[in-house]
Design a protein around this motif. Structure first.
Motif, PDB file in Angstrom:
ATOM      1  N   ALA A 161       0.816  -1.220   0.000  1.00 41.40           N
ATOM      2  CA  ALA A 161       0.000   0.000   0.000  1.00 41.40           C
ATOM      3  C   ALA A 161       0.847   1.266   0.000  1.00 41.40           C
ATOM      4  N   ILE A 162       1.974   1.213  -0.730  1.00 38.32           N
ATOM      5  CA  ILE A 162       2.798   2.419  -0.886  1.00 38.32           C
ATOM      6  C   ILE A 162       2.957   2.736  -2.370  1.00 38.32           C
ATOM      7  N   ASP A 163       3.156   4.024  -2.655  1.00 40.58           N
ATOM      8  CA  ASP A 163       3.504   4.455  -4.000  1.00 40.58           C
ATOM      9  C   ASP A 163       4.986   4.774  -4.005  1.00 40.58           C
ATOM     10  N   VAL A 164       5.686   4.234  -5.011  1.00 38.11           N
ATOM     11  CA  VAL A 164       7.137   4.415  -5.065  1.00 38.11           C
ATOM     12  C   VAL A 164       7.576   4.937  -6.419  1.00 38.11           C
ATOM     13  N   VAL A 165       8.766   5.548  -6.404  1.00 38.09           N
ATOM     14  CA  VAL A 165       9.491   5.863  -7.635  1.00 38.09           C
ATOM     15  C   VAL A 165      10.690   4.919  -7.671  1.00 38.09           C
ATOM     16  N   VAL A 166      10.886   4.261  -8.810  1.00 36.34           N
ATOM     17  CA  VAL A 166      11.939   3.256  -8.938  1.00 36.34           C
ATOM     18  C   VAL A 166      13.244   3.922  -9.363  1.00 36.34           C
ATOM     19  N   GLY A 167      14.320   3.581  -8.659  1.00 39.53           N
ATOM     20  CA  GLY A 167      15.634   4.142  -8.943  1.00 39.53           C
ATOM     21  C   GLY A 167      16.565   3.128  -9.590  1.00 39.53           C
ATOM     22  N   SER A 191       4.347   8.045  -1.323  1.00 39.77           N
ATOM     23  CA  SER A 191       3.196   8.193  -0.443  1.00 39.77           C
ATOM     24  C   SER A 191       2.835   6.863   0.182  1.00 39.77           C
ATOM     25  N   GLY A 192       2.210   6.959   1.352  1.00 39.21           N
ATOM     26  CA  GLY A 192       1.776   5.776   2.086  1.00 39.21           C
ATOM     27  C   GLY A 192       2.797   5.341   3.116  1.00 39.21           C
ATOM     28  N   THR A 193       2.322   4.483   4.005  1.00 36.85           N
ATOM     29  CA  THR A 193       3.163   3.853   5.030  1.00 36.85           C
ATOM     30  C   THR A 193       3.080   2.356   4.779  1.00 36.85           C
ATOM     31  N   PRO A 194       4.227   1.654   4.673  1.00 33.86           N
ATOM     32  CA  PRO A 194       4.171   0.234   4.325  1.00 33.86           C
ATOM     33  C   PRO A 194       3.317  -0.585   5.307  1.00 33.86           C
TER      34      PRO A 194
END
Ligand code: 523
Length: 131
Positions: free
Chosen positions: A62-68, A92-95
């Protein structure tokens, strides 16, 4: 049945906050249950790694991520599966452990002692370098 198929990629995310790495405890299958991993999952046919990792971490944590950047080298899982890790930043979000038994934040010392799934152990030096 198809002819020769390409190997399928499994993507995994390294979430690092305040010098701690997020690990997730597998709930299944039986032979991996209880062990800890970088969360992720299989890339769907035609899907980009980055799109798949964003999707998997949304579904699982339940998190939104940007991939590096990639982390370490690809790991051959056998059975036509190749495992690949990327650094990810949470936007955004908390895991939350929606599909895992538990989540845990580990520092470099704990990373050496926790019961990681075998494939992910190969990334320990690369992950320690990031912590
Ligand atoms: N691994 C693994 N390490 C790791 C991940 C995310 C996955 O060794 N950090 C392995 C475990 C499985 C395979 O990769 O053998 C697929 O991972 P899984 O089951 O998390 O992927 P899903 O959920 O996309 O797979 P299905 O639900 O089975 O399609």
């Amino acid at each position: 049945m198809g002819a020769v198929s390409e190997s399928r990629t499994v993507v995994a995310g390294a979430v690092i906050v305040n010098a701690r790495l997020l690990l997730a405890q597998r709930a299944h299958p039986a032979e991996l249950a209880g062990r800890w991993e970088l969360p992720g999952g299989k890339v769907e046919p035609g899907e980009q790694d980055t799109t798949a990792l964003v999707r998997e971490l949304r579904e699982e944590l339940a998190i939104d991520v940007v991939v590096g950047d990639p982390v370490g080298a690809d790991v051959d899982l056998g059975g036509g599966l190749v495992l690949r890790a990327y650094r990810v930043n949470v936007v955004s979000g908390t895991p939350a452990p929606l599909e895992h038994s538990a989540l845990r934040w580990v520092d470099a010392a704990e990373l050496h002692t926790i019961d990681l799934v075998a494939a992910d152990r190969q990334w320990i030096p690369d992950l320690v370098a990031l912590l």
